[in-house]
Each structure stands twice: as structure tokens, then as C-alpha cells.
Design an enzyme around this catalytic site. Structure first.
Site, PDB file in Angstrom:
ATOM      1  N   ASP A  51       0.815  -1.218   0.000  1.00 31.45           N
ATOM      2  CA  ASP A  51       0.000   0.000   0.000  1.00 31.45           C
ATOM      3  C   ASP A  51       0.851   1.272   0.000  1.00 31.45           C
ATOM      4  OD1 ASP A  51       1.007  -0.363   2.486  1.00 31.45           O
ATOM      5  OD2 ASP A  51      -0.853   0.026   3.571  1.00 31.45           O
ATOM      6  N   ASP A 272      26.318  13.033 -13.449  1.00 30.79           N
ATOM      7  CA  ASP A 272      25.257  13.659 -14.245  1.00 30.79           C
ATOM      8  C   ASP A 272      24.046  13.772 -13.323  1.00 30.79           C
ATOM      9  OD1 ASP A 272      23.202  14.308 -15.990  1.00 30.79           O
ATOM     10  OD2 ASP A 272      23.806  12.888 -17.542  1.00 30.79           O
ATOM     11  N   ASP A 283      20.058  19.983 -15.687  1.00 27.93           N
ATOM     12  CA  ASP A 283      20.713  18.756 -16.162  1.00 27.93           C
ATOM     13  C   ASP A 283      22.186  19.060 -16.394  1.00 27.93           C
ATOM     14  OD1 ASP A 283      21.337  16.367 -17.355  1.00 27.93           O
ATOM     15  OD2 ASP A 283      20.124  16.681 -19.161  1.00 27.93           O
ATOM     16  N   HIS A 363      26.410   9.232 -28.547  1.00 20.88           N
ATOM     17  CA  HIS A 363      25.083   9.824 -28.314  1.00 20.88           C
ATOM     18  C   HIS A 363      24.996  11.215 -28.945  1.00 20.88           C
ATOM     19  CE1 HIS A 363      26.704  12.385 -25.041  1.00 20.88           C
ATOM     20  NE2 HIS A 363      27.325  11.314 -24.577  1.00 20.88           N
ATOM     21  N   HIS A 367      19.611  18.093 -26.016  1.00 19.20           N
ATOM     22  CA  HIS A 367      18.153  17.909 -26.111  1.00 19.20           C
ATOM     23  C   HIS A 367      17.490  19.152 -25.544  1.00 19.20           C
ATOM     24  CE1 HIS A 367      18.400  16.964 -21.765  1.00 19.20           C
ATOM     25  NE2 HIS A 367      19.444  16.223 -22.075  1.00 19.20           N
ATOM     26  N   ARG A 421      32.188  13.339 -19.705  1.00 15.73           N
ATOM     27  CA  ARG A 421      31.110  14.104 -20.354  1.00 15.73           C
ATOM     28  C   ARG A 421      31.046  15.449 -19.639  1.00 15.73           C
ATOM     29  NH1 ARG A 421      27.371  10.688 -20.328  1.00 15.73           N
ATOM     30  NH2 ARG A 421      26.054  11.155 -18.535  1.00 15.73           N
ATOM     31  N   GLU A 423      28.388  18.704 -19.472  1.00 11.60           N
ATOM     32  CA  GLU A 423      27.032  19.094 -19.900  1.00 11.60           C
ATOM     33  C   GLU A 423      26.597  20.389 -19.227  1.00 11.60           C
ATOM     34  OE1 GLU A 423      23.914  16.312 -18.732  1.00 11.60           O
ATOM     35  OE2 GLU A 423      22.559  17.198 -20.225  1.00 11.60           O
TER      36      GLU A 423
HETATM   37  N1  GLY Z   1      20.669  13.211 -17.686  1.00 16.73           N
HETATM   38  C1  GLY Z   1      20.132  12.794 -18.903  1.00 16.73           C
HETATM   39  C2  GLY Z   1      20.773  13.480 -20.009  1.00 16.73           C
HETATM   40  O1  GLY Z   1      21.809  14.087 -19.849  1.00 16.73           O
HETATM   41  O2  GLY Z   1      20.262  13.506 -21.096  1.00 16.73           O
HETATM   42 MN    MN Z   2      22.511  14.842 -18.024  1.00 17.95          MN
HETATM   43 MN    MN Z   3      21.096  15.901 -20.817  1.00 16.66          MN
END
Ligand code: GLY
Ligand code: MN
Ligand code: MN
Length: 453
Positions: A51, A272, A283, A363, A367, A421, A423
């Protein structure tokens, strides 16, 4: 413990105003005809165990059009004598339920404090909704989110009343409103931008906290705890997506979320993580050496990714195709890997669909970002790349991943298990790219100054 980081955020932005919700609604209504109705469904509650439910989050479209956060709700609008009425079906006040589950605004609270004209009980959906849609021609509804609503609309389409035969009343088609809504959500207003900037500032500070606390032997999960702790301290609803905190070979796994390993001396850790503040996502990815000093090999790859990211950001300009940052970043990466001897191909071959860059960079470079971390909006309307416009927010996040564990490629020994990476979140403006995440350090010098401090 968190005060200094919190103070660095500056003033909290105001919430989205009722007027702004009304503007969003009227932009939607202006695309409809007087005989249309539009329904925005809520997300279902999901069971975690027995529940116990998962923390509830309403559908992004519901949040966008009226900010209603509770389950068992439906936004509904119809046109009455040329005037659009916004209605909300909500959970009715119920003392017994409220004792167990929490207070409810109820029908009266909804009218008083949300940007709507009429409120109804979600318990009356079965009788009230058919009445409301009976005279419409087209029903705008995204199917598949609330099966109760879907069934009522379907039944109403099948229903053959005498009036329907006599006057031709009744809904005759269900249309998906997503493309109209997504276009609206793609361009951010001033207040949305300020909220997103604040969300980005929180995520930047969280990364700084994680960098400062990184020493060999710390658990990825401990860094995750620090990041999520700060998100909560700042009154966010938490992470906007499961954080990726991967050290060593885990940094080379794109969607690694176990975060259950120990960070070892000599490894890179890739983090990330972003939060959701007032419904808006940030992000950020940063990668740093666990021991605070990049090795020569790590620095070579880091600097290359950083240069490709800067080239990507430079291409976040009004009028450029949305994928210009991707192509710019790829070119820098390919050239750099050829110079480092990792790729033994011409630049053209390295960049081709079958080229060797794909082995180490697999990748896209970004986005849309907004209420959803991978926000809505078609990238190629009519098959052509969309051109960037003022008010759009994109991420720019190139990377290189040398997984020595991989069986499909031979990883260069020098770069074994280096995963990098970088970002950032970038707002498109007439003055060029505005980096919402600029508080988060990313040069080698600035990172080395912080890690382990
Ligand atoms: N954290 C997902 C991306 O970087 O697209
Ligand atoms: Mn990300
Ligand atoms: Mn991202």
C-alpha cells in the site's frame, strides 16, 4: 552545513503566476474551434510496494497549464458563447481521507487559488464529463494516460441519443493535442527562464559540493547522498532524473545509475545530476579525477571534450539548426582523436555514419530542457532541422567513453576506462548563448582547485 552553498543561489524566483497560466491556456484555446473541447489528464498513482506509492508527480502538461499537483484530476476546457471556460476535476475535500493522505484544496480551494473558472469532483467524472463533451465536435485528448477518461470519451462517441440523430450533436473525432502543446512548451517565458536558472544554480552548487567531498575511497552513493541532500535543502522536489554517479569503468556506461561502487585513486568520476525546482529540470554533467589531479592522459581527453563542448555552445545561436552544436562538437572530437592517434582515418571518414568517432562518442550532443528533462518539441518538423529561437533551452553535452571492458572495440590502453562528459544548460538569446549552469566549474584548473577541498 549547506548555508554557504544556499546563499550562493541568490534570490528565489517567484512562482508561475495565475495570469501566466491564463496566458498559456488562451494560447492553446486560440488554436481551437468553438465546438472543440480539450482535456489534459493527470498521471496515475504508481504502487511501490503493497500500500506504499511512489512519490506522486502530475503530468507535465497539467503542471504547464494550471500547476495542479494532486492525482485524480483532469483539466477540461470548453467554449461557451465565444468564451473559453477552464475547468478542473479534483479530489473533493474528505476529512477521513485527508487525515491519512494529506490536506486537499477541494473544489472551493481549486477555484479560489488556481487559474480556472469551474471545479468539479473527480468522483463525478462519469456523469459530468459526458454532459460537458456531448455538444462538442472534436475532443482533444492524449489517449493512454487516464483510462477512466479515455473510456468516458470513447463511450460518448458511441452513444447514439435521439438528439444526436436529430441535431447532429456529439463528438465525432478524438485529436491528439500534443503537437500544439509541445510547441507552446518549447519556448520559455521570462518566469520560466528565471525558474530554470535557479534550478541550474542549485544543480551547480550540488556538483561543487560533490567535487569538494571527493577523495579516494568515498562511495558513489555517498556523493549521491550529498547531491540529493542539497536538492532537498533547497526545497526542490528532488532529482529531475536518476543521478548518474560513475567512477572508473562506470564512467564509460552512459546510463549507469547503480551508484553503488567505491571511487578509487587514479579514476575519473562522472556525475550527471540535476534537480526539479518548481517543476523545471536542470541537467548537468561534470567529470573529475577522484584524487584531485588529472593524469596526463585524463587531461588530454578532458581538454578535448571541453573544447568540443565550447564549440557546441558557440553554435547555440538564433537561426542555427538545432543540431549545429552536435556537428560542431563532433568535428572537434574527431580532429582531436586523430591528433591523439586514437583514430586512424581521415576527418571525413571519422565523422561518417560508419566512422570511428562513433566508437567513443555514441550519443547526441543535446536535447530540449524544460518541465521534462528531455523536454517536448519536434526536432525536425517536416523533416527539416528546426532553427533555434529565442527562449528555447538546450543542453550541450559531448563526451568520450573509453570502456576497457568492451568486447566490440579495442580500447586504447592509454585511455583505458576514462569516461568524460561535460554538460551545460543553455538558453538561446539574441545576445548569444546564455549558460544557465555557468556557476559550475569546468576548466581543468578550476576543477583541480576544488576536488577534495
Ligand atoms: N541526464 C540525462 C541526459 O543528460 O540527457
Ligand atoms: Mn545529463
Ligand atoms: Mn542531458
Amino acid at each position: 552545513m549547506w548555508e554557504d552553498y544556499f546563499d550562493a543561489l541568490g534570490e528565489e524566483p517567484p512562482c508561475i503566476s495565475q495570469e501566466e497560466y491564463r496566458v498559456r491556456q488562451s494560447r492553446l484555446f486560440s488554436q481551437l474551434k468553438p465546438n472543440d473541447v480539450i482535456l489534459i489528464t493527470s498521471n496515475p498513482v504508481s504502487t511501490r510496494s503493497n500500500d506504499v506509492s511512489y512519490p506522486y508527480r502530475n503530468s507535465s502538461d497539467m503542471l504547464y497549464f494550471c500547476g495542479w499537483q494532486d492525482p485524480d484530476s483532469l483539466f477540461f476546457a470548453y467554449c461557451d458563447a465565444g468564451e473559453w471556460k477552464s475547468c478542473l476535476f479534483v479530489q473533493p475535500a474528505d476529512t477521513l481521507k485527508e487525515i491519512w493522505e494529506g490536506r486537499r484544496p477541494g473544489l472551493e480551494g481549486a477555484i479560489a487559488n488556481w487559474a480556472i473558472d469551474e471545479s468539479y469532483s473527480y468522483d463525478d467524472l462519469g456523469t459530468k464529463l459526458p454532459e460537458l463533451i456531448r455538444k462538442s465536435t472534436r475532443v482533444f485528448l492524449r489517449l493512454g494516460n487516464d483510462s477512466k477518461v479515455d473510456k468516458i470519451v470513447e463511450d460518448e462517441m458511441k452513444f447514439q441519443s435521439r438528439d444526436r440523430q436529430k441535431f447532429g450533436y456529439g463528438p465525432s473525432s478524438i485529436c491528439d493535442p500534443s503537437s500544439m502543446i509541445n510547441e507552446l512548451r518549447l519556448r520559455k517565458s521570462k518566469s520560466e527562464i528565471e525558474i530554470m536558472r535557479y534550478s541550474a544554480k542549485i544543480a551547480s552548487q550540488a556538483h561543487i559540493i560533490a567535487m569538494k567531498n571527493t577523495i579516494p575511497g568515498i562511495g558513489e552513493y555517498q556523493l549521491e547522498g550529498l547531491i540529493e541532500g542539497f536538492f532537498k535543502y533547497c526545497k526542490t522536489s528532488g532529482s529531475a532524473y536518476p543521478p548518474i554517479i560513475g567512477s572508473g569503468e562506470n564512467a564509460t556506461i552512459l546510463h549507469y545509475t547503480e551508484n553503488d561502487d567505491i571511487c578509487n585513486d587514479g579514476e575519473i568520476i562522472l556525475t550527471d545530476a540535476g534537480c526539479e525546482y518548481q517543476g523545471y529540470a536542470s541537467d548537468i554533467t561534470r567529470s573529475w579525477p577522484v584524487n584531485g589531479v588529472f593524469s596526463e592522459a585524463q587531461a588530454e581527453i578532458y581538454q578535448l571534450v571541453l573544447e568540443s563542448q565550447i564549440a557546441g555552445i558557440e553554435n547555440c545561436q538564433i537561426g542555427k539548426p538545432y543540431d549545429a552544436p552536435h556537428f560542431a562538437a563532433r568535428e572537434v572530437l574527431a580532429k582531436g582523436l586523430i591528433e591523439l592517434g586514437v583514430i586512424d582515418q581521415s576527418l571525413e571518414d571519422a565523422l561518417s555514419t560508419e566512422g570511428d568517432l562513433n566508437k567513443w562518442y555514441m550519443h547526441n550532443t543535446g536535447h530540449w530542457l524544460g518541465i521534462d528533462v528531455h523536454d517536448v518539441g519536434v526536432y525536425k518538423p517536416n523533416g527539416e532541422p528546426r532553427l533555434l529561437e529565442e527562449g528555447m533551452v538546450v543542453t550541450v553535452e559531448p563526451g568520450l567513453y573509453f570502456g576497457a571492458w568492451r568486447k566490440d572495440v579495442k580500447c586504447p590502453e592509454r585511455y583505458a576506462n576514462i569516461g568524460i562528459r561535460i554538460e551545460d544548460d543553455v538558453l538561446i538569446t539574441p545576445n548569444g548563448p546564455d549558460i544557465l549552469t555557468s556557476d559550475c566549474p569546468k576548466t581543468i584548473t578550476n576543477i583541480e582547485e576544488l576536488v577534495g577541498q
